[in-house]
Write an enzyme that holds these catalytic residues in place. Structure first.
Site, PDB file in Angstrom:
ATOM      1  N   TYR A 177       4.768   8.000   3.594  1.00  0.00           N
ATOM      2  CA  TYR A 177       4.268   7.151   4.678  1.00  0.00           C
ATOM      3  C   TYR A 177       5.222   7.201   5.878  1.00  0.00           C
ATOM      4  CZ  TYR A 177       3.702   2.937   7.471  1.00  0.00           C
ATOM      5  OH  TYR A 177       3.580   2.079   8.539  1.00  0.00           O
ATOM      6  N   LYS A 236       4.942   8.840  10.037  1.00  0.00           N
ATOM      7  CA  LYS A 236       5.264   8.182  11.311  1.00  0.00           C
ATOM      8  C   LYS A 236       6.232   9.064  12.113  1.00  0.00           C
ATOM      9  CE  LYS A 236       2.657   4.671  10.721  1.00  0.00           C
ATOM     10  NZ  LYS A 236       1.404   4.636  11.486  1.00  0.00           N
ATOM     11  N   SER A 290       6.920   2.852  13.124  1.00  0.00           N
ATOM     12  CA  SER A 290       7.512   1.846  12.242  1.00  0.00           C
ATOM     13  C   SER A 290       9.030   1.940  12.269  1.00  0.00           C
ATOM     14  CB  SER A 290       7.009   2.105  10.816  1.00  0.00           C
ATOM     15  OG  SER A 290       7.783   1.388   9.891  1.00  0.00           O
TER      16      SER A 290
HETATM   17  P1  NAD Z   1      -4.474  -2.156   8.466  1.00  0.00           P
HETATM   18  O1  NAD Z   1      -4.720  -1.347   7.241  1.00  0.00           O
HETATM   19  O2  NAD Z   1      -4.810  -3.603   8.434  1.00  0.00           O
HETATM   20  O3  NAD Z   1      -5.264  -1.506   9.701  1.00  0.00           O
HETATM   21  C1  NAD Z   1      -5.502  -0.125   9.800  1.00  0.00           C
HETATM   22  C2  NAD Z   1      -6.974   0.052  10.150  1.00  0.00           C
HETATM   23  O4  NAD Z   1      -7.250   1.442  10.299  1.00  0.00           O
HETATM   24  C3  NAD Z   1      -7.911  -0.467   9.054  1.00  0.00           C
HETATM   25  O5  NAD Z   1      -8.878  -1.316   9.636  1.00  0.00           O
HETATM   26  C4  NAD Z   1      -8.562   0.797   8.468  1.00  0.00           C
HETATM   27  O6  NAD Z   1      -9.892   0.556   8.055  1.00  0.00           O
HETATM   28  C5  NAD Z   1      -8.474   1.746   9.654  1.00  0.00           C
HETATM   29  N1  NAD Z   1      -8.430   3.191   9.328  1.00  0.00           N
HETATM   30  C6  NAD Z   1      -7.594   3.844   8.480  1.00  0.00           C
HETATM   31  N2  NAD Z   1      -7.835   5.165   8.529  1.00  0.00           N
HETATM   32  C7  NAD Z   1      -8.833   5.359   9.427  1.00  0.00           C
HETATM   33  C8  NAD Z   1      -9.506   6.499   9.922  1.00  0.00           C
HETATM   34  N3  NAD Z   1      -9.223   7.734   9.501  1.00  0.00           N
HETATM   35  N4  NAD Z   1     -10.487   6.313  10.846  1.00  0.00           N
HETATM   36  C9  NAD Z   1     -10.802   5.077  11.304  1.00  0.00           C
HETATM   37  N5  NAD Z   1     -10.193   3.966  10.874  1.00  0.00           N
HETATM   38  C10 NAD Z   1      -9.213   4.099   9.944  1.00  0.00           C
HETATM   39  O7  NAD Z   1      -2.948  -1.939   8.884  1.00  0.00           O
HETATM   40  P2  NAD Z   1      -2.061  -2.684   9.970  1.00  0.00           P
HETATM   41  O8  NAD Z   1      -1.046  -3.469   9.259  1.00  0.00           O
HETATM   42  O9  NAD Z   1      -2.901  -3.325  10.973  1.00  0.00           O
HETATM   43  O10 NAD Z   1      -1.303  -1.429  10.604  1.00  0.00           O
HETATM   44  C11 NAD Z   1      -1.780  -0.775  11.752  1.00  0.00           C
HETATM   45  C12 NAD Z   1      -0.876   0.408  12.051  1.00  0.00           C
HETATM   46  O11 NAD Z   1       0.457  -0.045  12.225  1.00  0.00           O
HETATM   47  C13 NAD Z   1      -0.828   1.449  10.939  1.00  0.00           C
HETATM   48  O12 NAD Z   1      -0.767   2.732  11.533  1.00  0.00           O
HETATM   49  C14 NAD Z   1       0.458   1.126  10.224  1.00  0.00           C
HETATM   50  O13 NAD Z   1       1.006   2.245   9.586  1.00  0.00           O
HETATM   51  C15 NAD Z   1       1.337   0.674  11.372  1.00  0.00           C
HETATM   52  N6  NAD Z   1       2.430  -0.227  10.940  1.00  0.00           N
HETATM   53  C16 NAD Z   1       2.137  -1.335  10.218  1.00  0.00           C
HETATM   54  C17 NAD Z   1       3.169  -2.171   9.784  1.00  0.00           C
HETATM   55  C18 NAD Z   1       2.878  -3.402   8.977  1.00  0.00           C
HETATM   56  O14 NAD Z   1       3.785  -3.947   8.384  1.00  0.00           O
HETATM   57  N7  NAD Z   1       1.651  -3.902   8.921  1.00  0.00           N
HETATM   58  C19 NAD Z   1       4.489  -1.850  10.100  1.00  0.00           C
HETATM   59  C20 NAD Z   1       4.757  -0.721  10.844  1.00  0.00           C
HETATM   60  C21 NAD Z   1       3.708   0.102  11.270  1.00  0.00           C
HETATM   61  C1  UD1 Z   2       8.014  -2.344   3.812  1.00  0.00           C
HETATM   62  C2  UD1 Z   2       7.953  -0.851   3.636  1.00  0.00           C
HETATM   63  C3  UD1 Z   2       8.227  -0.182   4.974  1.00  0.00           C
HETATM   64  C4  UD1 Z   2       7.246  -0.679   6.026  1.00  0.00           C
HETATM   65  C5  UD1 Z   2       7.381  -2.197   6.129  1.00  0.00           C
HETATM   66  C6  UD1 Z   2       6.428  -2.741   7.165  1.00  0.00           C
HETATM   67  C7  UD1 Z   2       8.657  -0.465   1.299  1.00  0.00           C
HETATM   68  C8  UD1 Z   2       9.697   0.130   0.408  1.00  0.00           C
HETATM   69  N1  UD1 Z   2       8.923  -0.423   2.626  1.00  0.00           N
HETATM   70  O1  UD1 Z   2       9.287  -2.640   4.203  1.00  0.00           O
HETATM   71  O2  UD1 Z   2       8.123   1.216   4.877  1.00  0.00           O
HETATM   72  O3  UD1 Z   2       7.491  -0.096   7.284  1.00  0.00           O
HETATM   73  O4  UD1 Z   2       7.111  -2.767   4.838  1.00  0.00           O
HETATM   74  O5  UD1 Z   2       5.779  -3.861   6.786  1.00  0.00           O
HETATM   75  O6  UD1 Z   2       7.618  -0.919   0.858  1.00  0.00           O
HETATM   76  N2  UD1 Z   2      10.577  -8.532  -1.177  1.00  0.00           N
HETATM   77  C9  UD1 Z   2      10.761  -9.288  -2.306  1.00  0.00           C
HETATM   78  N3  UD1 Z   2       9.687  -9.543  -3.113  1.00  0.00           N
HETATM   79  C10 UD1 Z   2       8.445  -9.064  -2.835  1.00  0.00           C
HETATM   80  C11 UD1 Z   2       8.255  -8.290  -1.672  1.00  0.00           C
HETATM   81  C12 UD1 Z   2       9.344  -8.029  -0.867  1.00  0.00           C
HETATM   82  O7  UD1 Z   2      11.867  -9.726  -2.580  1.00  0.00           O
HETATM   83  O8  UD1 Z   2       7.510  -9.314  -3.620  1.00  0.00           O
HETATM   84  C13 UD1 Z   2      11.723  -8.281  -0.279  1.00  0.00           C
HETATM   85  C14 UD1 Z   2      12.051  -6.825  -0.079  1.00  0.00           C
HETATM   86  O9  UD1 Z   2      12.947  -6.363  -1.051  1.00  0.00           O
HETATM   87  C15 UD1 Z   2      12.655  -6.838   1.336  1.00  0.00           C
HETATM   88  C16 UD1 Z   2      11.908  -7.976   2.028  1.00  0.00           C
HETATM   89  O10 UD1 Z   2      11.378  -8.786   0.982  1.00  0.00           O
HETATM   90  O11 UD1 Z   2      14.010  -7.179   1.292  1.00  0.00           O
HETATM   91  C17 UD1 Z   2      10.760  -7.503   2.902  1.00  0.00           C
HETATM   92  O12 UD1 Z   2       9.916  -6.657   2.140  1.00  0.00           O
HETATM   93  P1  UD1 Z   2       8.544  -6.069   2.713  1.00  0.00           P
HETATM   94  O13 UD1 Z   2       7.744  -7.172   3.266  1.00  0.00           O
HETATM   95  O14 UD1 Z   2       7.936  -5.218   1.660  1.00  0.00           O
HETATM   96  O15 UD1 Z   2       8.996  -5.175   3.945  1.00  0.00           O
HETATM   97  P2  UD1 Z   2      10.069  -3.963   4.005  1.00  0.00           P
HETATM   98  O16 UD1 Z   2      10.843  -3.837   2.775  1.00  0.00           O
HETATM   99  O17 UD1 Z   2      10.851  -4.150   5.253  1.00  0.00           O
END
Ligand code: NAD
Ligand code: UD1
Length: 329
Positions: free
Chosen positions: A148, A152, A124
């Site tokens: 969290y 990572k 991330s």
């Molecule tokens: P998500 O929760 O939709 O998907 C994660 C999946 O992993 C889920 O289906 C959950 O059931 C499964 N899971 C969790 N723990 C498990 C385990 N021990 N064994 C088997 N399955 C398990 O999340 P996502 O948004 O698709 O994110 C996927 C990955 O990307 C995560 O590692 C997350 O931290 C990373 N990531 C997400 C974002 C974001 O904004 N969505 C940003 C940066 C990094």
């Molecule tokens: C969040 C996580 C970050 C993660 C990322 C990935 C936190 C503190 N950080 O970041 O660790 O990697 O998501 O998806 O949660 N905002 C509003 N109102 C809301 C929600 C968000 O104003 O109800 C604003 C936030 O202040 C920010 C922007 O929208 O400026 C984006 O927020 P968000 O979608 O939560 O993402 P990140 O803050 O980048």
């Protein structure tokens, strides 16, 4: 290739499975469905008209995970499985450290044992902390403000050390910026449990009338309009980035930002959503959210040069597809 996708029923994983299948790879999903639904597996099949193997497995159960490695010839692993709610990680740090780190250790151990040489990891942009934008892959990682984010950074270090000790084990560390949107079919997308933490799912739920109004966290940042700026990336672009990454993975450890390189403020995103979908989003400005940074966006040239991958979809498509998915729910 035959790719094991952990967390493949989740938001980013499901879109990546679609793009892997579209590019003629075979997919085995291992997911314990702790944050996803079994129906997503059928939707992936429906979109691609292809079959996939699904195991309801907790990847921190080493025996269960090993049974997948011992019964299939796997060419690469894409490891999405993990917990991702930042706020919850502050309240339940052990839950996060245990799941996110032990899963990385177990899967890399099994890769070494079964000679699986390609490993792609979901990292991330949060690992950049308060570095100066644009974030570049060579920057030192700064402390994150929550467990969290630490999981990572620690997983990145573990995989780097494993690759150093095992030369044929190649690792791609993908630092995602802010994934939003959904597949254009509207069949798969992001459906968080409870009240969303992230901006786009909050906006779509306000649009749907599930939530009354959006709270904008702070308008006194040093940005274009005072609200927080992020690099939003369409989840299908992100999924395509994974295909490029696993296909082009060379020996060693490689870090890539997956973003667009463009910053968008909270207000800009609200206005874009209103315009594209012709729906008013009521909002109020409230105080800053603890732990937030003002600006985050990527330098994207490394992924473009080395992976031949670049995000193609803009804010318009992100708003359109996010809404289409929410409307279908
Ligand atoms: P998500 O929760 O939709 O998907 C994660 C999946 O992993 C889920 O289906 C959950 O059931 C499964 N899971 C969790 N723990 C498990 C385990 N021990 N064994 C088997 N399955 C398990 O999340 P996502 O948004 O698709 O994110 C996927 C990955 O990307 C995560 O590692 C997350 O931290 C990373 N990531 C997400 C974002 C974001 O904004 N969505 C940003 C940066 C990094
Ligand atoms: C969040 C996580 C970050 C993660 C990322 C990935 C936190 C503190 N950080 O970041 O660790 O990697 O998501 O998806 O949660 N905002 C509003 N109102 C809301 C929600 C968000 O104003 O109800 C604003 C936030 O202040 C920010 C922007 O929208 O400026 C984006 O927020 P968000 O979608 O939560 O993402 P990140 O803050 O980048």
């Amino acid at each position: 290739m035959n790719i094991l996708v952990t967390g493949g029923a989740g938001y980013i994983g499901s879109h990546t499975c679609v793009e892997l299948l579209n590019n003629n790879h075979s997919v085995i999903i291992a997911d314990n469905l702790s944050n996803s639904k079994i129906e997503t597996i059928d939707k992936i099949k429906q979109i691609t008209d292809k079959d996939i193997l699904f195991y309801k497995v907790d990847v921190i159960d080493e025996q269960a995970a090993e049974s997948i490695f011992s019964s299939h010839q796997i060419d690469g692993v894409i490891h999405f499985a993990g917990f991702k709610a930042v706020g919850e990680s502050v309240e339940k740090p052990l839950k996060y450290y245990y799941n996110n780190i032990v899963s990385t250790i177990i899967l890399s151990r099994l890769c070494i044992k079964y000679n699986v040489n390609k490993f792609v990891f979901s990292s991330s942009a949060t690992v950049y902390g308060e570095n100066k934008v644009p974030f570049v892959e060579t920057m030192d990682l700064l402390p994150t403000t929550n467990p969290y984010g630490e999981t990572k950074a620690i997983s990145e270090r573990i995989l780097t050390d494993v690759a150093k000790a095992n030369h044929s084990f190649s690792v791609s560390l993908l630092r995602y910026f802010n994934p939003v949107g959904a597949h254009e079919s509207g069949l798969i997308g992001e459906s968080p449990n409870g009240i969303p933490n992230n901006l786009m799912p909050y906006i779509t739920q306000v649009a749907k009338g599930k939530l009354q109004k959006l709270r904008v966290f702070g308008n006194d940042y040093d940005t274009v309009d005072g609200t927080g700026v992020r690099d939003y990336i369409h989840v299908v672009d992100l999924a395509e980035g994974h295909v490029a990454s696993v296909e082009r993975l060379q020996e060693g450890v490689h870090v890539y930002n997956l973003g667009t390189g463009q910053g968008t403020s909270v207000l800009q995103l609200i206005y874009a959503f209103e315009k594209v979908n012709n729906i008013k989003i009521p909002y109020e400005i409230v105080g800053r959210r603890p732990g937030d940074i003002a600006v985050s966006y990527a330098c994207v040239s490394k992924a473009e040069q080395e992976l031949g991958w670049k995000a193609k979809r803009g804010i318009k498509e992100m708003c359109r597809d996010a809404w289409k998915f929410e409307e279908n729910l």
